[in-house]
Scaffold this active site. Sequence first.
Site, PDB file in Angstrom:
ATOM      1  N   ASP A  35     -22.035   5.053 -15.049  1.00 21.31           N
ATOM      2  CA  ASP A  35     -20.909   5.242 -13.331  1.00 21.31           C
ATOM      3  C   ASP A  35     -19.803   4.310 -14.163  1.00 21.31           C
ATOM      4  O   ASP A  35     -18.503   4.812 -12.883  1.00 21.31           O
ATOM      5  CB  ASP A  35     -22.030   4.077 -12.865  1.00 21.31           C
ATOM      6  N   SER A  36     -19.125   3.135 -14.707  1.00 23.86           N
ATOM      7  CA  SER A  36     -18.144   2.978 -14.975  1.00 23.86           C
ATOM      8  C   SER A  36     -16.936   3.792 -15.636  1.00 23.86           C
ATOM      9  O   SER A  36     -15.975   3.708 -15.546  1.00 23.86           O
ATOM     10  CB  SER A  36     -18.769   1.697 -15.978  1.00 23.86           C
ATOM     11  N   GLU A 115     -38.738  30.262  -2.386  1.00 27.80           N
ATOM     12  CA  GLU A 115     -37.975  28.892  -3.155  1.00 27.80           C
ATOM     13  C   GLU A 115     -38.265  27.939  -2.496  1.00 27.80           C
ATOM     14  O   GLU A 115     -39.318  27.678  -1.927  1.00 27.80           O
ATOM     15  CB  GLU A 115     -36.460  29.120  -1.946  1.00 27.80           C
ATOM     16  N   LYS A 117     -38.650  24.668  -0.227  1.00 30.17           N
ATOM     17  CA  LYS A 117     -38.361  23.783   0.756  1.00 30.17           C
ATOM     18  C   LYS A 117     -37.806  22.456   1.101  1.00 30.17           C
ATOM     19  O   LYS A 117     -38.761  22.011   0.974  1.00 30.17           O
ATOM     20  CB  LYS A 117     -39.436  24.273   1.960  1.00 30.17           C
ATOM     21  N   ARG A 138     -27.455  22.316  12.408  1.00 32.39           N
ATOM     22  CA  ARG A 138     -28.013  24.220  12.848  1.00 32.39           C
ATOM     23  C   ARG A 138     -28.009  23.502  14.341  1.00 32.39           C
ATOM     24  O   ARG A 138     -28.024  24.322  14.755  1.00 32.39           O
ATOM     25  CB  ARG A 138     -29.402  23.649  11.824  1.00 32.39           C
ATOM     26  N   LYS A 294     -39.327  34.690   0.932  1.00 33.75           N
ATOM     27  CA  LYS A 294     -38.640  35.626   1.344  1.00 33.75           C
ATOM     28  C   LYS A 294     -39.328  37.079   0.897  1.00 33.75           C
ATOM     29  O   LYS A 294     -39.068  37.310   0.078  1.00 33.75           O
ATOM     30  CB  LYS A 294     -37.205  35.462   2.008  1.00 33.75           C
ATOM     31  N   LYS A 318     -45.932  25.075   3.334  1.00 33.06           N
ATOM     32  CA  LYS A 318     -46.697  23.581   3.953  1.00 33.06           C
ATOM     33  C   LYS A 318     -47.066  23.191   2.628  1.00 33.06           C
ATOM     34  O   LYS A 318     -48.174  24.170   2.970  1.00 33.06           O
ATOM     35  CB  LYS A 318     -46.544  23.217   4.571  1.00 33.06           C
TER      36      LYS A 318
END
Length: 407
Positions: A35-36, A115, A117, A138, A294, A318
């Site tokens: 990070d530095s 894909e 979710k 949305r 899809k 799900k």
Amino acid sequence: MTQDSTIKAQMRQLIQILAKHNHAYYVMDQPTIEDSEYDQLFHQLKALEQQYPECIQADTPTNKVGGQALPKFDSITHVVPMLSLGNVFNQEDLFAFARRIEERLPNQKIQYDVELKFDGLAISLWYENGILVRGVTRGDGETGEDITQNVKTIRNLPKVLSSDLVKIPTLLEVRGEVLMPKAGFEKLNAENEAKGEKTFANPRNAAAGSLRQLDPAVAASRPLAFYAYGIAQCEPNHGLTSMSESLQWLTNFGFAVGERHFVCDSIQEVQEKYEQINAERPNLSVEIDGMVVKVDDLKQQQQLGFLSREPRWATAYKFPAVAALTTVENIDWQVGRTGTLTPVARLNPVAVGGVTVSNVTLHNIGEIHRLDVRVGDTVSVYRSGDVGVTMNSSVSSRTQLDFQMAV
């Protein structure tokens, strides 16, 4: 080479280096520098911009904060509605989804795009001549909130489109999800806890809360990332024929997509990928709550069309409910708006599928007697999809609980 050209070249080099490290950190979850070191590069760019403001480039990562805090969010009407997805929860439902598609597309070969979710906040991004001009939530699908200033703080999101491989569209509307990757979420919570500040229950809450801040500086301080999942508009037309091709096309401009992505030749193969993704879920860099299935062919998508609020050609598959054990600490009553008394079981707080559960509605006194639920019972609480939490099957042999909980 003029001085301006030299300075712009230096800025461009720093912007590209920073973009590369942002991608490694936020998308690949594999930081390439400390990070530095990142901060040092960032401040080099910032110092150049302060000295030569006339050379500042539109996609600079230092332009994260859009000035003053906005007094409110404007409402924006989506040109193309942002519809929701239907859900399936098991193989039987998935196969029924496929049968409906096959009935509408008789004698056609159907491939499925699979894909992740994402468990984040869906947004729409507008680019005009390659420049990001608008970011919208949305909302209700028809109208969303203008969060453009906050969107511009997301490090892995391209603010200016560039590519050596494809032409920049005059208009491009990209849709996707804003998330807080697991590593960033854990770091944020650890830092907040150390400072005695509020911690977040789950990455989705943290991401959604960050994007809806009126002060863009708050969003800028959060480790957010954007993952594209589709194209709503493109002028001139991109000429692509499939969903999988369109996602790959977006990566040419620097958009991140899900770290798991498949094209399946059958619905049986989709089920296999579902099981694979579910098994790999703990090792992914982001939180997911399922996968999206899809129809891959864009022409077939047009043939299938839409229902009132969702496409016929896509569904969310799900994952099974996530369970945890806890105990019933008390049972008391709450008064509803109509004056109805409802018994509520107070639970020892437990984290279930990213939600902290501390109470459950027992509906009525008859339900208490039927379940024979008592203070001190050990119960299993599980979250099913995103609709709520169910408390089920006490560990004790005396009590069997099976009811829906309000969250």
